[in-house]
Design an enzyme around this catalytic site. Structure first.
Site, PDB file in Angstrom:
ATOM      1  N   HIS A  58       0.832  -1.216   0.000  1.00 27.96           N
ATOM      2  CA  HIS A  58       0.000   0.000   0.000  1.00 27.96           C
ATOM      3  C   HIS A  58       0.864   1.262   0.000  1.00 27.96           C
ATOM      4  O   HIS A  58       0.424   2.326   0.428  1.00 27.96           O
ATOM      5  CB  HIS A  58      -0.993   0.007   1.172  1.00 27.96           C
ATOM      6  CG  HIS A  58      -2.128  -0.971   0.977  1.00 27.96           C
ATOM      7  ND1 HIS A  58      -3.386  -0.602   0.563  1.00 27.96           N
ATOM      8  CD2 HIS A  58      -2.168  -2.313   1.115  1.00 27.96           C
ATOM      9  CE1 HIS A  58      -4.163  -1.676   0.477  1.00 27.96           C
ATOM     10  NE2 HIS A  58      -3.444  -2.735   0.799  1.00 27.96           N
ATOM     11  N   THR A  59       2.079   1.121  -0.455  1.00 25.81           N
ATOM     12  CA  THR A  59       2.951   2.290  -0.627  1.00 25.81           C
ATOM     13  C   THR A  59       2.922   2.789  -2.068  1.00 25.81           C
ATOM     14  O   THR A  59       3.264   3.938  -2.320  1.00 25.81           O
ATOM     15  CB  THR A  59       4.409   1.938  -0.246  1.00 25.81           C
ATOM     16  OG1 THR A  59       4.737   0.674  -0.842  1.00 25.81           O
ATOM     17  CG2 THR A  59       4.572   1.835   1.256  1.00 25.81           C
ATOM     18  N   ASP A  60       2.493   1.945  -3.007  1.00 26.48           N
ATOM     19  CA  ASP A  60       2.610   2.345  -4.427  1.00 26.48           C
ATOM     20  C   ASP A  60       1.732   3.551  -4.752  1.00 26.48           C
ATOM     21  O   ASP A  60       2.196   4.522  -5.344  1.00 26.48           O
ATOM     22  CB  ASP A  60       2.377   1.168  -5.400  1.00 26.48           C
ATOM     23  CG  ASP A  60       1.035   0.475  -5.293  1.00 26.48           C
ATOM     24  OD1 ASP A  60       0.269   0.768  -4.334  1.00 26.48           O
ATOM     25  OD2 ASP A  60       0.749  -0.371  -6.175  1.00 26.48           O
TER      26      ASP A  60
ATOM     27  N   SER B 188     -11.359 -16.948 -22.404  1.00 26.99           N
ATOM     28  CA  SER B 188     -10.415 -17.404 -21.382  1.00 26.99           C
ATOM     29  C   SER B 188     -10.840 -18.766 -20.873  1.00 26.99           C
ATOM     30  O   SER B 188     -12.039 -19.078 -20.832  1.00 26.99           O
ATOM     31  CB  SER B 188     -10.396 -16.410 -20.218  1.00 26.99           C
ATOM     32  OG  SER B 188      -9.818 -17.014 -19.077  1.00 26.99           O
TER      33      SER B 188
ATOM     34  N   GLY C 141      -7.091 -14.272  -7.880  1.00 27.23           N
ATOM     35  CA  GLY C 141      -7.659 -13.694  -6.655  1.00 27.23           C
ATOM     36  C   GLY C 141      -6.916 -14.088  -5.397  1.00 27.23           C
ATOM     37  O   GLY C 141      -7.446 -13.976  -4.297  1.00 27.23           O
ATOM     38  N   ALA C 142      -5.657 -14.537  -5.549  1.00 26.27           N
ATOM     39  CA  ALA C 142      -4.873 -15.001  -4.398  1.00 26.27           C
ATOM     40  C   ALA C 142      -3.859 -13.960  -3.938  1.00 26.27           C
ATOM     41  O   ALA C 142      -3.009 -14.233  -3.105  1.00 26.27           O
ATOM     42  CB  ALA C 142      -4.147 -16.297  -4.756  1.00 26.27           C
TER      43      ALA C 142
ATOM     44  N   SER D 270      -2.826 -12.111 -10.621  1.00 24.15           N
ATOM     45  CA  SER D 270      -3.288 -12.620 -11.915  1.00 24.15           C
ATOM     46  C   SER D 270      -3.828 -11.471 -12.762  1.00 24.15           C
ATOM     47  O   SER D 270      -3.807 -11.547 -13.992  1.00 24.15           O
ATOM     48  CB  SER D 270      -4.386 -13.673 -11.701  1.00 24.15           C
ATOM     49  OG  SER D 270      -5.561 -13.081 -11.188  1.00 24.15           O
TER      50      SER D 270
ATOM     51  N   GLU E  61      -7.005  -1.536 -15.317  1.00 30.42           N
ATOM     52  CA  GLU E  61      -7.454  -2.011 -14.004  1.00 30.42           C
ATOM     53  C   GLU E  61      -8.237  -0.916 -13.262  1.00 30.42           C
ATOM     54  O   GLU E  61      -9.283  -1.169 -12.675  1.00 30.42           O
ATOM     55  CB  GLU E  61      -6.250  -2.480 -13.177  1.00 30.42           C
ATOM     56  CG  GLU E  61      -6.646  -3.074 -11.840  1.00 30.42           C
ATOM     57  CD  GLU E  61      -5.842  -4.302 -11.445  1.00 30.42           C
ATOM     58  OE1 GLU E  61      -5.036  -4.807 -12.255  1.00 30.42           O
ATOM     59  OE2 GLU E  61      -6.039  -4.772 -10.321  1.00 30.42           O
TER      60      GLU E  61
ATOM     61  N   ASP F 253       1.949  -3.821  -9.358  1.00 28.41           N
ATOM     62  CA  ASP F 253       1.761  -5.148  -9.939  1.00 28.41           C
ATOM     63  C   ASP F 253       2.144  -5.164 -11.413  1.00 28.41           C
ATOM     64  O   ASP F 253       2.817  -6.075 -11.895  1.00 28.41           O
ATOM     65  CB  ASP F 253       0.303  -5.598  -9.795  1.00 28.41           C
ATOM     66  CG  ASP F 253      -0.121  -5.709  -8.340  1.00 28.41           C
ATOM     67  OD1 ASP F 253       0.753  -5.608  -7.456  1.00 28.41           O
ATOM     68  OD2 ASP F 253      -1.328  -5.896  -8.092  1.00 28.41           O
TER      69      ASP F 253
HETATM   70  P1  ADP Z   1      -5.242 -11.048  -8.159  1.00 25.98           P
HETATM   71  O1  ADP Z   1      -4.653 -10.047  -9.095  1.00 25.98           O
HETATM   72  O2  ADP Z   1      -4.619 -11.005  -6.814  1.00 25.98           O
HETATM   73  O3  ADP Z   1      -5.246 -12.445  -8.696  1.00 25.98           O
HETATM   74  P2  ADP Z   1      -7.581  -9.490  -8.678  1.00 25.98           P
HETATM   75  O4  ADP Z   1      -8.915  -9.411  -8.024  1.00 25.98           O
HETATM   76  O5  ADP Z   1      -6.794  -8.258  -8.800  1.00 25.98           O
HETATM   77  O6  ADP Z   1      -6.746 -10.650  -7.939  1.00 25.98           O
HETATM   78  O7  ADP Z   1      -7.757 -10.075 -10.146  1.00 25.98           O
HETATM   79  C1  ADP Z   1      -8.439 -11.287 -10.345  1.00 25.98           C
HETATM   80  C2  ADP Z   1      -9.413 -11.119 -11.491  1.00 25.98           C
HETATM   81  O8  ADP Z   1      -8.677 -10.976 -12.720  1.00 25.98           O
HETATM   82  C3  ADP Z   1     -10.287 -12.338 -11.723  1.00 25.98           C
HETATM   83  O9  ADP Z   1     -11.437 -12.291 -10.896  1.00 25.98           O
HETATM   84  C4  ADP Z   1     -10.633 -12.192 -13.197  1.00 25.98           C
HETATM   85  O10 ADP Z   1     -11.673 -11.240 -13.372  1.00 25.98           O
HETATM   86  C5  ADP Z   1      -9.361 -11.597 -13.781  1.00 25.98           C
HETATM   87  N1  ADP Z   1      -8.482 -12.638 -14.323  1.00 25.98           N
HETATM   88  C6  ADP Z   1      -7.238 -12.960 -13.890  1.00 25.98           C
HETATM   89  N2  ADP Z   1      -6.703 -13.957 -14.631  1.00 25.98           N
HETATM   90  C7  ADP Z   1      -7.628 -14.288 -15.555  1.00 25.98           C
HETATM   91  C8  ADP Z   1      -7.701 -15.238 -16.616  1.00 25.98           C
HETATM   92  N3  ADP Z   1      -6.688 -16.071 -16.886  1.00 25.98           N
HETATM   93  N4  ADP Z   1      -8.835 -15.281 -17.355  1.00 25.98           N
HETATM   94  C9  ADP Z   1      -9.845 -14.438 -17.114  1.00 25.98           C
HETATM   95  N5  ADP Z   1      -9.836 -13.526 -16.143  1.00 25.98           N
HETATM   96  C10 ADP Z   1      -8.757 -13.434 -15.361  1.00 25.98           C
HETATM   97 MG    MG Z   2      -4.791  -7.942  -8.858  1.00 27.10          MG
END
Ligand code: ADP
Ligand code: MG
Length: 391
Positions: free
Chosen positions: A35-37, A68, A131-132, A136, A169, A181
């Site tokens: 939370h510094t970015d 996807s 979402g971990a 992603s 985003e 990120d």
């Molecule tokens: P994180 O970035 O920590 O994984 P976020 O909530 O920022 O969590 O992003 C996750 C979201 O990004 C997912 O709920 C989905 O909407 C999207 N997403 C990520 N990877 C994929 C993928 N391979 N295909 C489709 N959507 C994706």
């Molecule tokens: Mg994310």
């Protein structure tokens, strides 16, 4: 099947032909600096081996279609129609399924810089846990942005592509995140963390020497899903902005540890603690970079632990599963551990002696079981390459 092969075959089943190319971008963990970015401060993430792959080909019309492995249906829109979809008004859901707002948002953001290009088919596959807290989201943005940069001959550098990902985003998905990120995913390097100044966007690779030192970084995915477009994340941002304004600073980057006594007098308790987290966390990033350079990774444990305590107690973005992961890892001999990413769920990291991987993993699993939590997913990561064209 490997992730690139999955993306290719998804593309072929969508279009009936092979993609023009494959582009990929990694997830990341953040070693320290949370939370510094968005406060113009410092972060120290590294890219992980898990990647998102985009198989992409140009079309001879002006439509863009995305699919996807994570979604049931492809989403298709006209390129000119992207401006009707985005920006998504603050607090509202995107007008396409949320996942599609990431790749379509990248196309929209690129077009917004004046880049023109043909229609596209885009097929996405990933082995980054979604979402971990391993980003992603930046991986899907980075893979898409890299592909479009080449196929639309945009000629942007990696930092500019990171900005495109962040715009997608922030303005297409509606998650008010900082630039960390995307920069980590675009600029990652093997065996280095990226020391990023989020004000200047200067990025310096800092070798971490994890393998040579006989260490490992364990990721403990709590499987508590987080969402940054809602609630707590937005509130924390607002508190930081309020704190900076009340202290007469452009951003919390400009507030130092020596200013905290004055801040305590001026601010209400909650705002003060939010400010104290960001100010001390910036200092911890600087201290971690210096310690890595002077003494190596084994010496940064206390900084990781202090970072976690600050997020738990001052910034209040941890959850019981993350605290359990950190406490169990430390109890089993980890050198340091902290939650990583935006918080409210997601993953923790632990810096461990490589030959203690089994013992630490077991201790974490046992602690989760005795608290009645969903079993965590535990694996190791090493600093890895950033976004690139695969083939
Ligand atoms: P994180 O970035 O920590 O994984 P976020 O909530 O920022 O969590 O992003 C996750 C979201 O990004 C997912 O709920 C989905 O909407 C999207 N997403 C990520 N990877 C994929 C993928 N391979 N295909 C489709 N959507 C994706
Ligand atoms: Mg994310």
């Amino acid at each position: 099947m490997t992730t690139p092969a999955t993306a290719s075959s998804l593309f072929a089943s969508l279009t009936g032909h092979d993609p023009e190319g494959l582009w990929s971008a990694p997830g990341r963990v953040n070693l320290i600096g949370e939370h510094t970015d968005y406060n113009d401060g410092f972060v120290l993430p590294f890219a992980i081996p898990q990647r998102t792959v985009a198989a992409v080909g140009r079309r001879d019309d002006d439509r863009i279609r995305v699919v996807s492995t994570f979604a049931d249906e492809p989403v298709e829109v006209a390129l000119d129609g992207l401006d009707d979809l985005f920006p998504t008004p603050a607090g509202e859901e995107p007008r396409v399924p949320e996942w599609a707002a990431y790749p379509l948002g990248v196309a929209w953001a690129l077009r917004g810089t004046g880049v023109v290009g043909s229609g596209l088919d885009i097929a996405i596959a990933s082995d980054v846990p979604v979402g971990a807290g391993l980003s992603s989201s930046a991986a899907i943005e980075g893979a898409t942005a890299s592909a479009l940069n080449d196929l639309w001959a945009a000629g942007l550098d990696r930092t500019a592509l990171a900005r495109i990902g962040r715009k997608a985003e922030n303005d297409a998905v509606g998650a008010p995140t900082g630039i960390m990120d995307q920069m980590a995913s675009m600029l990652g390097e093997p065996d280095a963390a990226i020391f990023l100044d989020c004000r200047s966007l200067d990025a310096v690779p800092v070798p971490v020497g994890i393998l040579e030192a006989g260490l490992a970084v364990l990721v403990i995915d709590t499987r508590v899903a987080h969402a940054h477009s809602t609630g707590g994340y937005r509130e924390r941002r607002a508190s930081c902005e309020l704190g900076a304004r009340m202290l007469g600073a452009e951003s919390l980057r400009d507030v130092s540890v020596d200013d905290l006594d004055r801040a305590r007098d001026l601010l209400d308790d909650v705002t003060f603690r939010r400010v104290r987290h960001v100010v001390t966390e910036n200092q911890r990033v600087l201290d971690t970079v210096r310690t890595l350079r002077e003494q190596g990774a084994r010496a940064i444990g206390d900084l990781l632990v202090a970072s976690h305590a600050s997020m738990r107690d001052d910034f209040e973005i941890s959850v019981p599963e993350l605290d359990t992961a950190v406490d169990a890892a430390i109890g089993a001999g980890a050198i340091g551990a902290r939650m990583t990413g935006g918080g409210f769920g997601g993953a923790a990291i632990a810096l461990i002696e490589r030959d203690e991987e089994g013992a630490v993993t077991e201790a974490v699993r046992a602690a989760f079981a005795s608290s009645g939590f969903t079993p965590p997913v535990v694996f190791t990561v090493i600093p890895s390459a950033g976004a690139h064209r695969d083939s």
